[in-house]
Design a protein around this motif. Structure first.
Motif, mmCIF file in Angstrom:
data_model
loop_
_atom_site.group_PDB
_atom_site.id
_atom_site.type_symbol
_atom_site.label_atom_id
_atom_site.label_comp_id
_atom_site.label_asym_id
_atom_site.label_seq_id
_atom_site.Cartn_x
_atom_site.Cartn_y
_atom_site.Cartn_z
ATOM 1 N N SER A 1 -8.113 3.049 7.369
ATOM 2 C CA SER A 1 -6.999 3.550 6.552
ATOM 3 C C SER A 1 -6.983 5.076 6.530
ATOM 4 O O SER A 1 -5.928 5.699 6.611
ATOM 5 C CB SER A 1 -7.096 3.027 5.123
ATOM 6 N N GLN B 1 0.059 -0.530 1.523
ATOM 7 C CA GLN B 1 -0.417 -1.834 1.075
ATOM 8 C C GLN B 1 0.292 -2.262 -0.216
ATOM 9 O O GLN B 1 0.690 -3.402 -0.361
ATOM 10 C CB GLN B 1 -1.935 -1.755 0.846
ATOM 11 N N HIS B 2 0.454 -1.315 -1.140
ATOM 12 C CA HIS B 2 1.041 -1.659 -2.438
ATOM 13 C C HIS B 2 2.509 -1.261 -2.532
ATOM 14 O O HIS B 2 2.995 -0.931 -3.609
ATOM 15 C CB HIS B 2 0.213 -1.038 -3.558
ATOM 16 N N GLN C 1 7.939 -5.522 0.208
ATOM 17 C CA GLN C 1 7.391 -4.920 1.416
ATOM 18 C C GLN C 1 8.458 -4.795 2.501
ATOM 19 O O GLN C 1 8.475 -3.821 3.248
ATOM 20 C CB GLN C 1 6.166 -5.704 1.901
ATOM 21 N N ASP D 1 -0.136 0.634 6.690
ATOM 22 C CA ASP D 1 -1.474 0.615 6.112
ATOM 23 C C ASP D 1 -1.700 -0.718 5.388
ATOM 24 O O ASP D 1 -1.318 -0.872 4.241
ATOM 25 C CB ASP D 1 -1.631 1.794 5.141
ATOM 26 N N GLU D 2 -2.287 -1.654 6.053
ATOM 27 C CA GLU D 2 -2.535 -2.994 5.515
ATOM 28 C C GLU D 2 -1.307 -3.561 4.799
ATOM 29 O O GLU D 2 -1.370 -3.893 3.611
ATOM 30 C CB GLU D 2 -3.738 -2.973 4.567
ATOM 31 N N THR E 1 0.189 -6.320 4.644
ATOM 32 C CA THR E 1 0.261 -7.676 4.098
ATOM 33 C C THR E 1 -0.936 -8.010 3.214
ATOM 34 O O THR E 1 -1.042 -9.116 2.718
ATOM 35 C CB THR E 1 0.337 -8.725 5.239
ATOM 36 N N SER E 2 -1.819 -7.034 2.979
ATOM 37 C CA SER E 2 -3.053 -7.344 2.258
ATOM 38 C C SER E 2 -2.835 -7.635 0.781
ATOM 39 O O SER E 2 -3.648 -8.293 0.156
ATOM 40 C CB SER E 2 -4.049 -6.190 2.392
ATOM 41 N N ALA E 3 -1.749 -7.119 0.210
ATOM 42 C CA ALA E 3 -1.522 -7.344 -1.222
ATOM 43 C C ALA E 3 -0.540 -8.482 -1.472
ATOM 44 O O ALA E 3 -0.079 -8.668 -2.588
ATOM 45 C CB ALA E 3 -1.003 -6.057 -1.864
ATOM 46 N N THR F 1 -4.592 -3.537 9.933
ATOM 47 C CA THR F 1 -4.360 -4.879 9.390
ATOM 48 C C THR F 1 -5.575 -5.768 9.546
ATOM 49 O O THR F 1 -6.498 -5.467 10.311
ATOM 50 C CB THR F 1 -3.145 -5.539 10.067
#
Lengths: 231, 240
Positions: B41, B84-85, B143, B161-162, B164-166, B193
């Motif tokens: 990240s 991410q968020h 998103q 930056d990630e 789909t992580s949240a 990811t």
């Protein structure tokens, strides 16, 4: 005369009523003037405190703002008022009401700046990053993205500060000014009503009414700002 | 398109990126994977200077963006970023979220930006949400809006930056679908990811990062079929 008769007399006797209203007007003038000055000053001090720049020249105003907040919050309001009235603005003919507005405005600004600073810092850093990553400048991001969200967080504590400010103005009689509290004392004195309970009660009701109205307005503003939170 | 030379970044005395050099060409879809704390990240965030590199240089389209005199705002307008968020602006409607940056940066008039927003929203199937606020949307919708918001600036490069992580697992697919379409249109992408399926299917190159280094990289099929480094083999055995 019963308490109730005396209470009514304050509203029916032109001299008493006039006296109370003159005091009320002074309280309002000082409160509104000081609130306006405090909000402007507080916002500027908060923004200077939060500003991040590599420019070493910014250290000087940052330092001055920190000293200002520390000194004002660390000393009694009455003392600050005395210093303003008897030292700084002890100029013949200088209107005491302006002195009072400046003294209370400077005091309020220190508290407001801390509230605003906290409000800005409470906005998620991701908001700033999102704004900056879109190519917006630091200023645009602050003004259109961070501050509108900070205001929402800050309104309740600013409301508290304004309420405290209004009540705190009651010490201006200590420098010989005629505000609502001084008026109640005058109306209740021996040459007038010769009873303190009735005019003090009237003064209390006036203060309550102002604070109640202010609380109502703040609630309304809060409600409007929370619109985007609804699901 | 992006040239990274000897990039290092430390937070205090903790070295997060250790002398990384890398080149990303136009049209590439680079997928960065690795364990958490590997610096992936941070590497991505250095590319648009959300993190200031401790040393080294980054060149984007021939301009050195790590030069203190570089106008970073102008450069960032050509790089979209998805977080991410999501980081949608909660006090603005979806339309305003999308149009704000192009209008404020004078890239478009309000009318042009509104048209762009409508077109982009249609593309991700969310045109009926234009006047909603972010709080009224699901994570997957947020998103997709965040991607659209970045696209409204017509960037040359997209950083994820990630993304789909949240998200709830059932919403991951809709976001990856949008990213896949974007990839098919030829957008240059750098994606951090944990979605190995996406890396394999969409990526043109996979970078494996560990402890601040790019340990291994390859074209995805070769990378997943024949990882060479023991650390990579170990990582892949745990996530696949």
């Amino acid at each position: 005369m019963s308490f109730w008769e005396k209470f009514t007399l304050i509203f029916t006797n032109a001299k008493y009523l006039d006296s109370m209203l003159t005091g009320l007007r002074m309280t309002l003038v000082i409160s509104i003037g000081a609130a306006a000055l405090g909000l402007v000053l507080g916002t500027i001090v908060a923004l200077v405190g939060i500003a991040q720049s590599k420019n070493p020249l910014l250290k000087i105003p940052k330092f001055l703002c920190a000293v200002y907040v520390t000194v004002i919050r660390g000393t009694p309001m009455a003392l600050q008022l005395f210093i303003m009235a008897f030292v700084v603005f002890a100029i013949r003919g200088f209107p005491i009401v302006v002195t009072a507005i400046i003294a209370f405005g400077i005091n309020s600004g220190a508290y407001v700046s801390e509230n605003i600073r906290g409000g800005i810092l409470s906005v998620d850093i991701g908001q700033t990053e999102a704004g900056r990553s879109l190519g917006l400048s630091a200023g645009t991001t602050m003004w259109y993205i961070v501050i509108p969200q900070a205001i929402k967080n800050v309104i309740p504590s600013i409301g508290n500060e304004l309420i405290a400010l209004i009540k705190e103005t009651s010490i201006v009689s200590m420098v010989g000014m005629y505000d609502l509290t001084a008026a109640a004392k005058n109306v209740g004195s021996g040459q007038n009503l010769a009873n303190y309970m009735a005019p003090m009660t009237v003064a209390a009701l006036f203060y309550l009414a102002i604070v109640y109205l202010l609380t109502f307005i703040i609630k309304k503003i809060e409600g409007r700002l929370r619109q985007s939170d609804r699901r | 398109m992006i040239d990274v030379k000897n990039l290092s970044k430390s937070f205090g005395d903790h070295l997060v990126l250790d002398n990384i050099s890398e080149h990303i060409s136009p049209g590439e879809k680079v997928v960065v994977i690795g364990p958490s704390g590997s610096g992936k990240s941070t590497f991505l965030r250095c590319l648009n200077l959300l993190e200031t590199p401790t040393s080294g240089s980054i060149t984007f389209q021939g301009r050195e963006i790590t030069d203190p005199k570089a106008d970073i705002d102008t450069i960032r307008r050509q790089m979209g970023m998805v977080f991410q968020h999501f980081n949608l602006f909660p006090h603005m409607t979806i339309r305003k979220n999308i149009t704000m940056a192009p209008v404020r940066t004078k890239l478009m008039t309000q009318a042009e930006a509104d048209d762009t927003a409508t077109t982009l929203l249609k593309r991700v199937g969310l045109e009926e949400k234009a006047d909603a606020y972010p709080a009224q949307l699901s994570g997957g919708q947020k998103q997709r809006i965040a991607i659209v918001r970045a696209l409204a600036m017509k960037p040359k490069l997209m950083l994820f930056d990630e993304p789909t992580s949240a998200l709830d697992p059932e919403m991951v697919g809709e976001v990856l679908e949008v990213m896949k379409e974007l990839a098919e249109e030829g957008m240059t992408m750098v994606v951090v990811t944990h979605e190995m399926g996406f890396a394999r299917e969409v990526g043109t190159r996979v970078l494996f990062m560990d402890q601040g280094h790019i340990l291994e990289q390859d074209e995805p099929h070769a990378f997943f079929a024949h990882p060479k480094q023991p650390r990579t083999i170990d990582f892949l055995s745990k996530v696949l």
